[in-house]
Write a protein that holds these residues in place. Structure first.
Motif, PDB file in Angstrom:
ATOM      1  N   ASP A 104     -10.447  -8.292  19.915  1.00 29.37           N
ATOM      2  CA  ASP A 104     -10.593  -8.197  21.363  1.00 29.37           C
ATOM      3  C   ASP A 104      -9.666  -7.148  21.964  1.00 29.37           C
ATOM      4  OD1 ASP A 104     -12.398 -10.272  21.182  1.00 29.37           O
ATOM      5  OD2 ASP A 104     -10.909 -11.810  21.644  1.00 29.37           O
ATOM      6  N   GLY A 105     -10.204  -6.383  22.887  1.00 23.99           N
ATOM      7  CA  GLY A 105      -9.405  -5.406  23.610  1.00 23.99           C
ATOM      8  C   GLY A 105      -8.912  -4.262  22.764  1.00 23.99           C
ATOM      9  N   GLY A 106      -9.504  -4.040  21.584  1.00 25.71           N
ATOM     10  CA  GLY A 106      -9.078  -2.936  20.734  1.00 25.71           C
ATOM     11  C   GLY A 106      -7.759  -3.172  20.030  1.00 25.71           C
ATOM     12  N   ARG A 107      -7.300  -4.424  19.999  1.00 30.14           N
ATOM     13  CA  ARG A 107      -6.060  -4.744  19.289  1.00 30.14           C
ATOM     14  C   ARG A 107      -6.356  -5.068  17.825  1.00 30.14           C
ATOM     15  NH1 ARG A 107      -2.981  -9.201  22.166  1.00 30.14           N
ATOM     16  NH2 ARG A 107      -5.047 -10.125  22.258  1.00 30.14           N
ATOM     17  N   LEU A 108      -5.326  -5.044  17.004  1.00 32.11           N
ATOM     18  CA  LEU A 108      -5.474  -5.279  15.568  1.00 32.11           C
ATOM     19  C   LEU A 108      -5.725  -6.756  15.293  1.00 32.11           C
ATOM     20  CD1 LEU A 108      -2.527  -3.028  14.350  1.00 32.11           C
ATOM     21  CD2 LEU A 108      -4.918  -2.401  14.728  1.00 32.11           C
ATOM     22  N   ARG A 109      -6.732  -7.041  14.458  1.00 34.14           N
ATOM     23  CA  ARG A 109      -7.059  -8.417  14.098  1.00 34.14           C
ATOM     24  C   ARG A 109      -6.770  -8.717  12.635  1.00 34.14           C
ATOM     25  NH1 ARG A 109     -12.612  -9.708  13.389  1.00 34.14           N
ATOM     26  NH2 ARG A 109     -12.237 -11.116  11.722  1.00 34.14           N
ATOM     27  N   ARG A 110      -6.754  -7.690  11.810  1.00 34.23           N
ATOM     28  CA  ARG A 110      -6.438  -7.842  10.388  1.00 34.23           C
ATOM     29  C   ARG A 110      -5.831  -6.532   9.930  1.00 34.23           C
ATOM     30  NH1 ARG A 110      -5.427 -11.528   6.526  1.00 34.23           N
ATOM     31  NH2 ARG A 110      -5.536 -10.479   4.563  1.00 34.23           N
ATOM     32  N   VAL A 111      -4.690  -6.600   9.230  1.00 28.42           N
ATOM     33  CA  VAL A 111      -4.035  -5.406   8.702  1.00 28.42           C
ATOM     34  C   VAL A 111      -3.862  -5.598   7.203  1.00 28.42           C
ATOM     35  CG1 VAL A 111      -2.006  -3.915   8.773  1.00 28.42           C
ATOM     36  CG2 VAL A 111      -2.794  -5.051  10.873  1.00 28.42           C
ATOM     37  N   THR A 112      -4.396  -4.651   6.427  1.00 29.57           N
ATOM     38  CA  THR A 112      -4.249  -4.683   4.976  1.00 29.57           C
ATOM     39  C   THR A 112      -3.600  -3.380   4.558  1.00 29.57           C
ATOM     40  OG1 THR A 112      -6.254  -6.015   4.803  1.00 29.57           O
ATOM     41  CG2 THR A 112      -5.451  -4.974   2.781  1.00 29.57           C
ATOM     42  N   GLY A 113      -2.397  -3.485   4.007  1.00 30.25           N
ATOM     43  CA  GLY A 113      -1.633  -2.310   3.611  1.00 30.25           C
ATOM     44  C   GLY A 113      -1.736  -2.024   2.129  1.00 30.25           C
ATOM     45  N   PHE A 114      -1.790  -0.745   1.796  1.00 28.69           N
ATOM     46  CA  PHE A 114      -1.758  -0.286   0.415  1.00 28.69           C
ATOM     47  C   PHE A 114      -0.602   0.691   0.280  1.00 28.69           C
ATOM     48  CE2 PHE A 114      -5.990  -1.843   0.868  1.00 28.69           C
ATOM     49  CZ  PHE A 114      -6.376  -2.260  -0.396  1.00 28.69           C
ATOM     50  N   PHE A 115       0.099   0.632  -0.859  1.00 32.11           N
ATOM     51  CA  PHE A 115       1.247   1.500  -1.107  1.00 32.11           C
ATOM     52  C   PHE A 115       0.867   2.606  -2.071  1.00 32.11           C
ATOM     53  CE2 PHE A 115       3.905  -2.579  -0.603  1.00 32.11           C
ATOM     54  CZ  PHE A 115       3.828  -2.502   0.774  1.00 32.11           C
ATOM     55  N   GLY A 116       1.321   3.808  -1.781  1.00 36.81           N
ATOM     56  CA  GLY A 116       1.127   4.941  -2.664  1.00 36.81           C
ATOM     57  C   GLY A 116      -0.265   5.520  -2.617  1.00 36.81           C
ATOM     58  N   PRO A 117      -0.422   6.704  -3.217  1.00 37.92           N
ATOM     59  CA  PRO A 117      -1.746   7.338  -3.266  1.00 37.92           C
ATOM     60  C   PRO A 117      -2.629   6.675  -4.317  1.00 37.92           C
ATOM     61  CG  PRO A 117      -0.156   8.689  -4.429  1.00 37.92           C
ATOM     62  CD  PRO A 117       0.610   7.533  -3.831  1.00 37.92           C
ATOM     63  N   LEU A 118      -3.923   6.852  -4.171  1.00 34.64           N
ATOM     64  CA  LEU A 118      -4.853   6.365  -5.192  1.00 34.64           C
ATOM     65  C   LEU A 118      -4.683   7.184  -6.463  1.00 34.64           C
ATOM     66  CD1 LEU A 118      -8.062   5.907  -3.050  1.00 34.64           C
ATOM     67  CD2 LEU A 118      -6.695   4.101  -4.090  1.00 34.64           C
ATOM     68  N   ALA A 119      -4.760   6.517  -7.596  1.00 33.18           N
ATOM     69  CA  ALA A 119      -4.690   7.219  -8.875  1.00 33.18           C
ATOM     70  C   ALA A 119      -6.000   7.958  -9.119  1.00 33.18           C
ATOM     71  CB  ALA A 119      -4.433   6.215 -10.004  1.00 33.18           C
ATOM     72  N   PRO A 120      -5.950   9.121  -9.754  1.00 30.75           N
ATOM     73  CA  PRO A 120      -7.198   9.830 -10.053  1.00 30.75           C
ATOM     74  C   PRO A 120      -8.041   9.030 -11.039  1.00 30.75           C
ATOM     75  CG  PRO A 120      -5.291  11.038 -10.912  1.00 30.75           C
ATOM     76  CD  PRO A 120      -4.788   9.833 -10.207  1.00 30.75           C
ATOM     77  N   ARG A 121      -9.296   9.250 -10.994  1.00 31.22           N
ATOM     78  CA  ARG A 121     -10.227   8.546 -11.861  1.00 31.22           C
ATOM     79  C   ARG A 121     -10.163   9.030 -13.283  1.00 31.22           C
ATOM     80  NH1 ARG A 121     -16.435   7.276 -10.539  1.00 31.22           N
ATOM     81  NH2 ARG A 121     -16.800   6.270 -12.508  1.00 31.22           N
TER      82      ARG A 121
END
Length: 121
Positions: A104-121
């Motif tokens: 609602d109102g453009g506020r954050l409802r769920r925050v999921t954090g990831f650390f570091g860059p993605l590893a190459p495939r």
């Protein structure tokens, strides 16, 4: 209603607030009342638990700060942005990306954090 940049910057400011009352106030501005936070270290924290978690980090790493390092990239009901945690001397401690669902109102409802860059495939 705040713009998404302001919401994210207010949220990031909460991570830098050394006073627990100020952290809670900033999260009340940026978060919906039912928002939850998870990252690789913690899971499903509500506002009061995140206030405490941030306090532990600031005690462990005094003078460190979170800084947003990208634009706020958004579409429909979500957004993402990158960040760094800098040590008191300005050195890089951690980088990551947060993915957020909006409520609602453009506020954050769920925050999921990831650390570091993605590893190459």
């Amino acid at each position: 209603m705040m713009g998404l940049d302001d919401v994210v910057d207010t949220y990031c400011a909460a991570w830098n607030a050394t006073d627990a009352g100020e952290r809670g106030r900033l999260l009340r501005v940026a978060w919906t009342s039912d928002c939850r936070y998870s990252d690789p270290v913690v899971h499903d924290l509500d506002r009061s638990a995140l206030v405490a978690h941030i306090g532990v980090l600031l005690e462990k790493f005094p003078g460190s700060i979170i800084r947003r390092t990208s634009v706020v990239d958004s579409h429909q009901v979500g957004l993402r942005f990158s960040f760094v945690r800098l040590a008191a001397d300005g050195g890089l401690m951690r980088e990551g990306v947060d993915f957020c669902a909006l409520g609602d109102g453009g506020r954050l409802r769920r925050v999921t954090g990831f650390f570091g860059p993605l590893a190459p495939r």
